[in-house]
Design an enzyme around this catalytic site. Structure first.
Site, PDB file in Angstrom:
ATOM      1  N   GLY A  92       0.954  -1.396   0.008  1.00  0.00           N
ATOM      2  CA  GLY A  92      -0.275   0.104  -0.037  1.00  0.00           C
ATOM      3  C   GLY A  92       0.766   1.189   0.074  1.00  0.00           C
ATOM      4  N   TYR A 139     -11.061   2.749 -12.468  1.00  0.00           N
ATOM      5  CA  TYR A 139     -10.745   3.385 -11.034  1.00  0.00           C
ATOM      6  C   TYR A 139     -10.679   5.178 -11.476  1.00  0.00           C
ATOM      7  CZ  TYR A 139      -8.673  -0.710  -8.904  1.00  0.00           C
ATOM      8  OH  TYR A 139      -8.481  -1.929  -8.797  1.00  0.00           O
ATOM      9  N   CYS A 145     -15.141  -1.636 -27.073  1.00  0.00           N
ATOM     10  CA  CYS A 145     -16.673  -1.319 -27.138  1.00  0.00           C
ATOM     11  C   CYS A 145     -17.324  -1.090 -25.833  1.00  0.00           C
ATOM     12  CB  CYS A 145     -17.591  -2.174 -27.786  1.00  0.00           C
ATOM     13  SG  CYS A 145     -16.984  -2.674 -29.767  1.00  0.00           S
ATOM     14  N   GLY A 174       3.932  -3.936  -3.786  1.00  0.00           N
ATOM     15  CA  GLY A 174       3.900  -4.223  -4.988  1.00  0.00           C
ATOM     16  C   GLY A 174       4.027  -2.861  -5.834  1.00  0.00           C
TER      17      GLY A 174
HETATM   18  C1  LIG Z   1      -2.409  -6.192  -3.327  1.00  0.00           C
HETATM   19  C2  LIG Z   1      -1.574  -6.398  -1.938  1.00  0.00           C
HETATM   20  C3  LIG Z   1      -0.503  -5.931  -1.798  1.00  0.00           C
HETATM   21  C4  LIG Z   1       0.381  -5.114  -2.530  1.00  0.00           C
HETATM   22  O1  LIG Z   1      -0.324  -4.033  -2.556  1.00  0.00           O
HETATM   23  P1  LIG Z   1       0.652  -2.645  -3.317  1.00  0.00           P
HETATM   24  O2  LIG Z   1      -0.675  -1.461  -3.164  1.00  0.00           O
HETATM   25  O3  LIG Z   1       0.749  -3.061  -4.694  1.00  0.00           O
HETATM   26  O4  LIG Z   1       1.643  -2.297  -2.555  1.00  0.00           O
HETATM   27  C5  LIG Z   1      -0.040  -6.740  -0.482  1.00  0.00           C
HETATM   28  N1  LIG Z   1      -0.456  -7.537   0.344  1.00  0.00           N
HETATM   29  C6  LIG Z   1      -1.630  -8.075  -0.256  1.00  0.00           C
HETATM   30  C7  LIG Z   1      -2.466  -8.806   0.846  1.00  0.00           C
HETATM   31  C8  LIG Z   1      -2.492  -7.438  -1.151  1.00  0.00           C
HETATM   32  O5  LIG Z   1      -3.700  -8.051  -1.403  1.00  0.00           O
END
Ligand SMILES: *Cc1c(COP(=O)(O)O)cnc(C)c1O
Length: 421
Positions: free
Chosen positions: A230, A313, A341, A273
């Site tokens: 996150g 989004y 489409c 991520g």
């Molecule tokens: C999606 C997710 C992440 C990664 O989130 P990012 O926003 O890409 O950092 C990490 N842990 C869990 C459990 C997730 O579902």
């Protein structure tokens, strides 16, 4: 800035050649940038013994990218069987993988615990009796409910389907102790694309406090807390990037206090991520049509199948036009569109861009996470290829584009009929 100055310096001079050689559209990722971010994260938390990033595979599930993560010593955060298999194909096993599933199936558990295993992160107390075996090390995903407000994207924890509630968390560990588990971790994931680090510091503080309470009640120690992913990235040029140094120094201070109180501290795990790869990828697409009706439209050769975020989004992705500096080139306001489409198939809406001619190359920023991976095949639109710009300047195809044969593959099967006359 969205795409870094260094990535631009590395990519732009070669981009016309790369586009001519491989053909558009494609995502291209920047190995040097990924290393820089990953090593920066490691450095920021080097004072916390056992700090570990588990790259959230879903953000960019490509073995060539995951190999870069492994070179930095990182593990993988998986939530499906194919993600587990992908991680294991790279040689990751056991404590180099965290399996954070939800609505978990029996098959998920079976695969997660076989083949070298992983750290199992359980999403609910009702899953305990479904475990095919009792792992020595167990982690629970915690949902604080009304104790925390969620950030804007992930929403209010009360409405989130994830995790064990506060009222159940003590019992969850108690049950696992009774069944024989002897090593423990604690996880939560409360933010998405959060550039205000205070939110993430508060998550670390909350988890450490929770371990104190659970440890007292149950007479156990926690080996790690996992504060989830996150961490945000600046998608708009005017956005302020996450202050990594500020974040890590506040978390380190909380850790120091914990350590002096208890004589030890759990390790710190993270599963980012977006932060790891988001800014280090771009979608490169060619302008093919210019349509002038109530609005002006630039039609490009990529569509939502390559990048869903703007469509689903309303996410902003910065766009550059190769060789046309907006500061010195005449501008017009356009929608940049794909060919699906669906009227949400737009990469930009009413965006002021340098006047675009057919065959111009557009660079759509920040597609390195949740970009290609989220693409879909609706309207029989095929997903594009992925390229990797290596640190030595070479460019490697790391996933080919989908073909019609891929699309038809699930229609080629042996007929199965249930006759019910
Ligand atoms: C999606 C997710 C992440 C990664 O989130 P990012 O926003 O890409 O950092 C990490 N842990 C869990 C459990 C997730 O579902």
């Amino acid at each position: 800035m969205p795409m870094s100055v260094d990535f631009k310096k590395r990519l732009l001079p070669a981009l016309a050649d790369i586009a001519a050689h491989f053909g558009t559209p494609f995502h291209i990722y920047d190995e040097a940038g990924i290393f820089e971010t990953g090593l920066g994260l490691k450095h920021a938390f080097s004072e916390i013994a056992g700090f570990m990033e588990y790259f959230a595979v879903k953000a960019l599930p490509n073995p060539s990218i995951m190999d870069i993560m492994q070179k930095m010593g990182f593990g993988f955060d998986c939530s499906s069987i194919p993600e587990l298999v992908l991680s294991r194909q790279l040689g990751a096993t056991d404590e180099k993988i965290i399996f954070t599933s939800n609505n978990t199936t029996d098959e998920d558990f079976k695969v997660a615990l076989s083949d070298g295993g992983c750290i199992l992160n359980l999403d609910d107390i009702s899953l305990i009796p479904k475990l095919p075996e009792i792992p020595e090390l167990i982690c629970f995903r915690y949902n604080p409910g009304p104790r925390r407000t969620g950030n804007d994207i992930i929403g209010n924890p009360i409405e989130a389907k994830y995790g064990v509630s506060h009222d159940q968390i003590l019992d969850a560990y108690r049950q696992m102790i009774a069944l024989g588990s002897s090593r423990f971790g604690l996880h939560t994931m409360l933010a998405s694309n959060e550039c205000n680090y205070t939110y993430i510091v508060e998550t670390a503080r909350m988890l450490l406090q929770l371990t104190e309470w659970l440890s007292d009640e149950l007479d156990i120690r926690f080996e790690f807390i996992n504060i989830g992913g996150g961490l945000g990235i600046p998608y708009r040029p005017e956005d302020t990037p996450l202050d990594l140094a500020g974040m890590s120094s506040e978390i380190i201070a909380i850790y120091d206090a914990y350590r002096s109180k208890h004589g030890y501290a759990p390790k710190l795990f993270m599963e980012s991520g977006r932060y790891m790869t988001g800014p280090h990828g771009v979608l490169v697409t060619k302008a093919i049509n210019h349509k002038d009706i109530y609005r002006k439209y630039i039609g490009v050769d990529a569509c939502m199948s390559a990048l869903m975020r703007p469509g689903i989004y309303g996410a902003y992705h910065h766009i550059d036009v190769l060789g046309k500096d907006p500061a010195s080139f005449p501008i017009e306001k356009v929608d940049v569109i794909g060919s699906l489409c669906e009227n949400i198939d737009k990469f930009a809406v009413q965006r002021e861009l340098p006047i675009i001619e057919p065959n111009d190359i557009l660079i759509i920023h920040d597609t390195g996470a949740h970009g290609h991976a989220m693409g879909f095949n609706y309207n029989a639109k095929l997903r594009p290829k992925e390229l990797l710009l290596r640190q030595n300047g070479s460019v490697e195809l790391i996933r080919r584009e989908e073909t019609m044969a891929d699309y038809f593959a699930t229609l080629n099967f042996e007929k199965k009929i249930l006759n019910r006359q």
